[in-house]
Design a protein around this motif. Structure first.
Motif, PDB file in Angstrom:
ATOM      1  N   ILE A  21     -22.043 -26.872 -48.474  1.00 57.86           N
ATOM      2  CA  ILE A  21     -20.866 -26.779 -49.509  1.00 57.86           C
ATOM      3  C   ILE A  21     -21.160 -27.436 -50.641  1.00 57.86           C
ATOM      4  N   HIS A  22     -21.268 -26.912 -51.761  1.00 60.12           N
ATOM      5  CA  HIS A  22     -21.111 -27.518 -53.062  1.00 60.12           C
ATOM      6  C   HIS A  22     -19.956 -27.821 -53.858  1.00 60.12           C
ATOM      7  N   THR A  23     -19.434 -28.975 -53.869  1.00 53.16           N
ATOM      8  CA  THR A  23     -18.135 -29.271 -54.433  1.00 53.16           C
ATOM      9  C   THR A  23     -17.806 -29.199 -55.814  1.00 53.16           C
ATOM     10  N   GLU A  24     -18.862 -29.187 -56.637  1.00 55.45           N
ATOM     11  CA  GLU A  24     -18.680 -29.333 -58.138  1.00 55.45           C
ATOM     12  C   GLU A  24     -18.812 -27.990 -58.568  1.00 55.45           C
ATOM     13  N   PHE A  25     -18.153 -27.688 -59.907  1.00 56.71           N
ATOM     14  CA  PHE A  25     -18.175 -26.396 -60.671  1.00 56.71           C
ATOM     15  C   PHE A  25     -19.850 -25.939 -60.618  1.00 56.71           C
TER      16      PHE A  25
END
Length: 76
Positions: A21-25
């Motif tokens: 999961i990539h949590t940044e924009f």
């Protein structure tokens, strides 16, 4: 709370999948088994163009994160 850039995701309904999961924009979930990406953003115009240039880099970063985490688990 400050979230890390990447998180590992697990689900017993999908035992063979590897989720990062990539949590940044731009936020997304990637399955590293088949590189399928689920985007959690709505992209329009300029965002779409920027996204297309970043996708390969983000996939590589997600894979590197996973490899690093697996190395750390093996050391424990």
């Amino acid at each position: 709370m400050e979230l890390p850039k990447f998180l590992l995701g697990d689900n017993t309904d999908c035992p063979d999948d590897i989720f990062v999961i990539h949590t940044e924009f731009p936020r997304f979930l990637i399955n590293l088994v088949d590189d399928e990406i689920e985007w959690w953003e709505d992209f329009q115009g300029e965002d779409q163009t920027e996204l297309e240039t970043q996708v390969a880099v983000l996939i590589e970063q997600a894979s590197e994160f996973y490899d690093r985490e697996m190395e750390r688990y093996q050391k424990d």
